[in-house]
Design an enzyme around this catalytic site. Structure first.
Site, PDB file in Angstrom:
ATOM      1  N   HIS A 220       0.845  -1.189   0.000  1.00 24.86           N
ATOM      2  CA  HIS A 220       0.000   0.000   0.000  1.00 24.86           C
ATOM      3  C   HIS A 220       0.885   1.246   0.000  1.00 24.86           C
ATOM      4  O   HIS A 220       0.639   2.194  -0.737  1.00 24.86           O
ATOM      5  CB  HIS A 220      -0.915  -0.029   1.232  1.00 24.86           C
ATOM      6  CG  HIS A 220      -1.747   1.189   1.415  1.00 24.86           C
ATOM      7  ND1 HIS A 220      -1.234   2.384   1.907  1.00 24.86           N
ATOM      8  CD2 HIS A 220      -3.068   1.430   1.185  1.00 24.86           C
ATOM      9  CE1 HIS A 220      -2.184   3.294   1.960  1.00 24.86           C
ATOM     10  NE2 HIS A 220      -3.318   2.737   1.536  1.00 24.86           N
ATOM     11  N   GLY A 221       1.887   1.239   0.857  1.00 23.93           N
ATOM     12  CA  GLY A 221       2.890   2.283   0.843  1.00 23.93           C
ATOM     13  C   GLY A 221       2.685   3.414   1.830  1.00 23.93           C
ATOM     14  O   GLY A 221       3.614   4.193   2.075  1.00 23.93           O
ATOM     15  N   ASP A 222       1.487   3.527   2.406  1.00 27.11           N
ATOM     16  CA  ASP A 222       1.218   4.570   3.407  1.00 27.11           C
ATOM     17  C   ASP A 222       0.133   4.072   4.349  1.00 27.11           C
ATOM     18  O   ASP A 222      -0.877   4.742   4.574  1.00 27.11           O
ATOM     19  CB  ASP A 222       0.789   5.872   2.716  1.00 27.11           C
ATOM     20  CG  ASP A 222       0.684   7.053   3.686  1.00 27.11           C
ATOM     21  OD1 ASP A 222       1.281   6.970   4.782  1.00 27.11           O
ATOM     22  OD2 ASP A 222       0.005   8.045   3.356  1.00 27.11           O
ATOM     23  N   LEU A 223       0.369   2.894   4.915  1.00 25.49           N
ATOM     24  CA  LEU A 223      -0.684   2.211   5.658  1.00 25.49           C
ATOM     25  C   LEU A 223      -0.648   2.578   7.136  1.00 25.49           C
ATOM     26  O   LEU A 223      -0.046   1.891   7.965  1.00 25.49           O
ATOM     27  CB  LEU A 223      -0.565   0.693   5.468  1.00 25.49           C
ATOM     28  CG  LEU A 223      -1.739  -0.148   5.986  1.00 25.49           C
ATOM     29  CD1 LEU A 223      -3.064   0.409   5.516  1.00 25.49           C
ATOM     30  CD2 LEU A 223      -1.573  -1.594   5.560  1.00 25.49           C
ATOM     31  N   ASN A 227      -5.668   5.598   6.752  1.00 18.78           N
ATOM     32  CA  ASN A 227      -5.870   5.077   5.402  1.00 18.78           C
ATOM     33  C   ASN A 227      -6.455   3.661   5.421  1.00 18.78           C
ATOM     34  O   ASN A 227      -6.329   2.913   4.445  1.00 18.78           O
ATOM     35  CB  ASN A 227      -4.564   5.081   4.611  1.00 18.78           C
ATOM     36  CG  ASN A 227      -4.165   6.487   4.201  1.00 18.78           C
ATOM     37  OD1 ASN A 227      -4.988   7.387   4.154  1.00 18.78           O
ATOM     38  ND2 ASN A 227      -2.887   6.682   3.919  1.00 18.78           N
TER      39      ASN A 227
END
Length: 335
Positions: A220-223, A227
């Site tokens: 996801h990269g920004d979990l 979010n």
């Protein structure tokens, strides 16, 4: 022909390109302000489909070149996640540019009414592990086919055969942006040579040495908890949204769980690793997690340069890791 009955949209009436992107719609019933950040505004769009059913869509609007690329990155990230785990992500609909204002851009996906809280660990982590277990990077490399954004920070997603190289390049990119936004910091600058020359090789090179190999996982990269949302109040089942994806070492995702502020407790780590074990060498696991967390804190310091605590956390963690690994990666070691 589409008819817009009620104009409550903070960005104005529904643009023709937005209307054209909505699938199988006979009428737009309502638009309603749905929140905003420093770099985007959100609107809920309620429509009447041709079959008589009603549905809500979420639309995010941003401006400028960075706004366009950020929304493109969100659409491409969400599409990639949805293709692997459709029960873990909103269905992406479209992204594009307004016909009536070429400086404004939009992203549309399915809308949900979220219940407050963090999703239940067992099902949430099973879905996340399923996402990470699909090692289907299009070229077998680490990276992504377009730029993705963490907030308003563009990430360097250039393809790389090596996870160590990809991570180091991405970290240098964020450091550059932080300095452009907040100015130089002598204490941080003095710590960077040992970070890149000693710590990163020592913690990441063993993952791909002595016969070991890691396969790229879509992250996801920004979990963080902001979010992730609960879509079923009874089961507390959840989904993720607002991704900043790329193909990475799966454990990178968990770096954002380390800070207590992000509300993913040890229960989530345990639930996740019940599906995917810690990578070898496992004795490096906690410090790898700290290294990955360092990048998320660095991103926060670039997003919010006035909040000095984030940079302080980065500096303190680099100091700890450089003191722990003063020799770096030893080619003669057994790691």
């Amino acid at each position: 022909m589409l008819v817009h009955r009620l104009a409550m949209d903070p960005v104005g009436l529904i643009d023709p390109n937005v209307a054209a992107a909505l699938p199988d719609v006979s009428e737009i019933l309502e638009t309603k302000h749905h929140g905003e950040s420093a770099w985007a505004k959100a609107t809920r769009v309620r429509v009447l489909h041709n079959d008589g059913s009603k549905e809500d869509y979420f639309m995010k609007v941003s401006v400028g070149d960075h706004g366009r690329e950020a929304l493109k990155g969100e659409y491409e990230s969400t599409s990639a996640i949805y293709s692997i785990a459709p029960d873990f992500s909103p269905k992406p609909i479209a992204w594009g540019t307004f016909a009536n204002d070429p400086t404004s851009h939009f992203y549309i996906c399915k809308s949900y009414n979220f219940t407050k809280g963090v999703p239940e660990p067992a099902s949430f982590c099973e879905k996340l592990a399923r996402l990470h277990s699909s090692h289907t990077s299009p070229n077998g490399k680490f990276g992504f086919h377009c730029v993705t954004y963490n907030g308003n920070l563009p990430q360097d997603n250039s393809w790389s055969d090596s996870w160590e190289e990809f991570f180091a390049n991405g970290l240098r990119h964020i450091l550059k942006i932080r300095q452009e936004r907040a100015g130089p910091n002598a204490e941080l600058a003095a710590l960077l040579p040992p970070l890149f020359d000693k710590v990163i090789p020592r913690l990441l090179r063993p993952l791909e040495s002595n016969g070991r190999k890691i396969l790229p996982s879509l992250v996801h990269g920004d979990l963080w908890y902001g979010n992730a949302g609960i879509i079923d109040e009874g089961t507390e089942e959840g989904i993720v949204y607002d991704p900043a994806s790329f193909w990475a070492h799966n454990e990178y995702e968990l770096g954002n769980w380390r800070p207590e502020r992000n509300k993913f407790t040890r229960r989530y780590f345990q639930a996740y690793h019940s599906h995917i074990p810690k990578s070898d060498p496992q004795e490096d696991y906690d410090d790898r997690n700290a290294l990955y967390s360092l990048r998320f804190n660095l991103q926060a310091s670039a997003l919010f340069p006035q909040q000095e605590m984030f940079l302080r956390m980065v500096i303190d963690e680099i100091k700890r890791l450089t003191e722990r690994y003063p020799k770096g990666y030893d080619l003669d070691s057994k790691l």
